[in-house]
Design an enzyme around this catalytic site. Structure first.
Site, PDB file in Angstrom:
ATOM      1  N   GLY A   1      56.132 -23.453 -87.523  1.00  9.83           N
ATOM      2  CA  GLY A   1      55.930 -23.093 -88.930  1.00  9.83           C
ATOM      3  C   GLY A   1      55.409 -21.657 -89.050  1.00  9.83           C
ATOM      4  O   GLY A   1      55.902 -20.871 -89.865  1.00  9.83           O
ATOM      5  N   HIS A   2      54.418 -21.302 -88.214  1.00 10.75           N
ATOM      6  CA  HIS A   2      53.901 -19.921 -88.238  1.00 10.75           C
ATOM      7  C   HIS A   2      55.006 -18.932 -87.819  1.00 10.75           C
ATOM      8  O   HIS A   2      55.139 -17.858 -88.400  1.00 10.75           O
ATOM      9  CB  HIS A   2      52.742 -19.751 -87.253  1.00 10.75           C
ATOM     10  CG  HIS A   2      51.523 -20.547 -87.579  1.00 10.75           C
ATOM     11  ND1 HIS A   2      51.113 -21.608 -86.829  1.00 10.75           N
ATOM     12  CD2 HIS A   2      50.618 -20.419 -88.584  1.00 10.75           C
ATOM     13  CE1 HIS A   2      50.001 -22.109 -87.338  1.00 10.75           C
ATOM     14  NE2 HIS A   2      49.680 -21.412 -88.408  1.00 10.75           N
TER      15      HIS A   2
ATOM     16  N   LYS B   1      53.668 -25.629 -97.071  1.00  7.41           N
ATOM     17  CA  LYS B   1      52.889 -26.822 -96.714  1.00  7.41           C
ATOM     18  C   LYS B   1      51.509 -26.783 -97.377  1.00  7.41           C
ATOM     19  O   LYS B   1      50.996 -27.790 -97.812  1.00  7.41           O
ATOM     20  CB  LYS B   1      52.750 -26.914 -95.204  1.00  7.41           C
ATOM     21  CG  LYS B   1      51.837 -28.033 -94.779  1.00  7.41           C
ATOM     22  CD  LYS B   1      52.009 -28.374 -93.331  1.00  7.41           C
ATOM     23  CE  LYS B   1      51.068 -29.480 -92.937  1.00  7.41           C
ATOM     24  NZ  LYS B   1      49.666 -29.001 -92.873  1.00  7.41           N
ATOM     25  N   ASP B   2      50.921 -25.579 -97.439  1.00  7.24           N
ATOM     26  CA  ASP B   2      49.614 -25.438 -98.092  1.00  7.24           C
ATOM     27  C   ASP B   2      49.847 -24.953 -99.518  1.00  7.24           C
ATOM     28  O   ASP B   2      49.460 -23.843 -99.892  1.00  7.24           O
ATOM     29  CB  ASP B   2      48.731 -24.461 -97.312  1.00  7.24           C
ATOM     30  CG  ASP B   2      48.415 -24.991 -95.927  1.00  7.24           C
ATOM     31  OD1 ASP B   2      47.913 -26.117 -95.831  1.00  7.24           O
ATOM     32  OD2 ASP B   2      48.704 -24.300 -94.944  1.00  7.24           O
TER      33      ASP B   2
HETATM   34  O1  PAF Z   1      46.516 -21.231 -93.928  1.00  7.18           O
HETATM   35  C1  PAF Z   1      45.690 -20.828 -93.083  1.00  7.18           C
HETATM   36  O2  PAF Z   1      45.935 -20.875 -91.880  1.00  7.18           O
HETATM   37  C2  PAF Z   1      44.356 -20.258 -93.547  1.00  7.18           C
HETATM   38  O3  PAF Z   1      43.881 -20.926 -94.655  1.00  7.18           O
HETATM   39  C3  PAF Z   1      44.398 -18.740 -93.790  1.00  7.18           C
HETATM   40  C4  PAF Z   1      45.347 -18.380 -94.929  1.00  7.18           C
HETATM   41  C5  PAF Z   1      44.840 -18.026 -92.523  1.00  7.18           C
HETATM   42  C6  PAF Z   1      43.004 -18.239 -94.166  1.00  7.18           C
HETATM   43  O4  PAF Z   1      42.087 -18.500 -93.174  1.00  7.18           O
END
Ligand code: PAF
Length: 277
Positions: free
Chosen positions: A33-34, A146-147
């Protein structure tokens, strides 16, 4: 690829980058995902900066800050192949030095869902993202669907504080059974991993009911809850059907909506969501 730990080093490298900079903030323990965010940033910008920082300010007392998975060497290896220009890996002291006392509080959209279940979480997220945006000064920043609530909160902050950064939302990547790919999936034992597919099943049920013309939110929510309750390892935190922009709970699906949920599978709390058109 340059890896830096301090803000002056980051700023010095940032100044040398020309053209547009795409930024991917992460808490590490990178997964597909990243990497999808990084790949997208790579195709759309002259340079890409990634941050890796497990931000203590967004974890509440009793949450999994200490147990949050970390593996910096593996993260750096994964990023090596993605053409990232700069990786910022700050310490807590660098981000929150003694005397630190300024916080970003986004109102309203932080009060529901994750904000209600995890008081202070979005204050920590908004603050660290604002700080990182100030250091990196990107043209575009990349976040995962997802978030979903995190994206709503950060979009609000960017607009309200005139940050002038374009937010790019990248669709959720899923395993073959629909489980959203996420850093906490590693915490699931084999039986829990099987059970975790229930989140996606409940969301697809909501989408199907919506497509069949069901507009009554109570009925959709009850069907989702009774499906999840059939899974003995699952414990519901919340099931929400909300306005996609304001995240206010709906009575009727009469506008773009977001079905979202948080479910404990054993000791691991998972979140997921699905837009309902
Ligand atoms: O989504 C995340 O991994 C975290 O909430 C973020 C945006 C890196 C902030 O710490």
């Amino acid at each position: 690829m340059q890896v830096v730990k301090t803000i002056p080093e980051l700023r010095a490298l940032r100044q040398k980058l020309s053209g547009t900079v795409g930024f991917v903030p992460t808490m590490g323990y990178l997964h597909e995902g990243h990497l999808a965010l990084v790949k997208r940033a790579r195709t759309e910008n002259s340079a890409v900066i990634v941050s890796i920082y497990v931000n203590p300010a967004q974890f509440g007392a009793g949450e999994d800050f200490g147990a949050y998975p970390r593996d910096l060497n593996r993260d750096l290896e994964l990023l090596e192949g993605e053409g990232v220009d700069v990786i910022f890996v700050p310490s807590d002291g660098e981000m929150y030095p003694p005397g630190f006392s300024s916080w970003v509080h986004v109102e309203k959209v932080t009060e529901r869902l994750e904000g209600a279940s995890r008081p202070g979480h979005f204050r920590g997220v908004a603050t660290v993202v604002a700080k990182l945006f100030n250091m990196v000064a990107p043209a575009k920043a990349y976040f995962g669907q997802k978030d979903a609530q995190q994206v709503v909160v950060i979009k609000r902050m960017v607009a309200d504080l005139n940050m002038g950064i374009e937010m790019v939302l990248v669709p959720t990547l899923r395993e073959s059974d629909g489980l959203a790919i996420g850093s906490r999936n590693i915490c699931l034992g084999p039986e829990e991993r099987r059970a975790a597919a229930i989140l996606f099943k409940a969301l697809t049920l909501a989408r199907r009911l919506g497509q069949e013309g069901e507009k009554d939110v109570d009925r959709i929510r009850r069907r989702m809850i009774s499906l999840i309750e059939q899974e003995p390892l699952a414990r519901i935190d919340y099931v929400s059907l909300a306005d996609a922009e304001t995240l206010a709970e709906l009575d009727l699906i009469d506008r773009p909506a977001l079905a979202s949920l948080a479910v404990w599978i054993g000791k691991t709390r998972l979140i997921d969501n699905m837009p309902l058109e």
